[in-house]
Design an enzyme around this catalytic site. Structure first.
Site, PDB file in Angstrom:
ATOM      1  N   CYS A 173       0.653  -1.337   0.109  1.00 28.02           N
ATOM      2  CA  CYS A 173       0.057   0.069   0.119  1.00 28.02           C
ATOM      3  C   CYS A 173       0.965   1.323   0.061  1.00 28.02           C
ATOM      4  CB  CYS A 173      -1.187   0.047   1.048  1.00 28.02           C
ATOM      5  SG  CYS A 173      -2.271   1.022   1.129  1.00 28.02           S
ATOM      6  N   HIS A 174       0.924   2.031   1.043  1.00 33.09           N
ATOM      7  CA  HIS A 174       1.846   3.452   1.225  1.00 33.09           C
ATOM      8  C   HIS A 174       3.208   3.010   1.761  1.00 33.09           C
ATOM      9  CE1 HIS A 174      -2.161   4.924   0.795  1.00 33.09           C
ATOM     10  NE2 HIS A 174      -1.680   6.155   0.483  1.00 33.09           N
TER      11      HIS A 174
END
Length: 205
Positions: free
Chosen positions: A112-113
């Site tokens: 994800c991030h």
């Protein structure tokens, strides 16, 4: 429970604001595969998980960054969440900890991030990666080959886009942690020739 990762020690690096399921699902899967897992953070105590914008649970920190080194572990997991990697990437100890896994050619899994930390550690040049879409421009600017795929593996670096990808992410991360060191897992190239050689040998695992 399998013994695929028996004898392996895996670090999870996170701080307040991590996407909870991106820590708990890999944690359970890797632990069930036989590994010893530890939660590493900036400070001791507890860190706050989130479910997107909503507050989640708090988790006990096992070790602080000042107490550990990449040499203590066989692999690293970087959960996402917006605030978590954003805070970690401005912490020199966190960035150095991540970079050292690449210097020591050890597998790293980021979702994800989480790949924001890879940008800050300068370890994505010439690598095929994925992430949450909003991180793609940062990764491309850092020299990565960004693709929109469920899971991507490039010489021991495993990346995925979002919680929906967790099954594939956990499976591939366990495979890479079981395999161990990767010759192509290096933090940076000292010369253009080294970069060319590294890129020529990188690809799917």
């Amino acid at each position: 429970m399998s013994n695929q990762l028996e004898g392996k020690k895996i670090a999870f690096l996170a701080t307040d604001g991590f996407e909870q399921v991106e820590l708990t699902e890999p944690w359970s899967a890797i632990k069930d595969a036989g590994a010893n897992v530890e939660l590493v953070s900036i400070e001791s105590g507890k860190i706050q998980g989130v479910h997107h914008e909503k507050q989640g649970d708090k988790f006990d920190v096992d070790k602080t960054l000042s107490e550990v080194a990449a040499s203590d572990y066989h692999g690293l997991v970087l959960p996402g969440g917006v605030f978590n990697p954003d805070a970690l990437r401005v912490n020199e100890n966190a960035v150095g900890f991540v970079r050292d896994f690449f210097n020591q050619k050890k597998p790293v899994a980021a979702i994800c991030h989480g790949p924001w930390l890879l940008v800050e550690a300068d370890v994505v040049k010439g690598r095929k990666v994925t992430s949450w879409p909003s991180v793609s421009t940062d990764l491309k600017n850092a020299g990565a080959n960004w693709v929109d795929e469920e899971v991507v593996c490039d010489n021991g670096l495993v990346t995925s886009r979002k919680p929906d990808d967790l099954d594939a992410f956990c499976k591939k991360a366990i495979e890479e942690f079981a395999e161990g060191k990767h010759d192509g897992q290096v933090a940076d190239c000292e010369t253009d020739a080294q970069c060319a050689d590294s890129q020529a040998t990188q690809g799917s695992c």
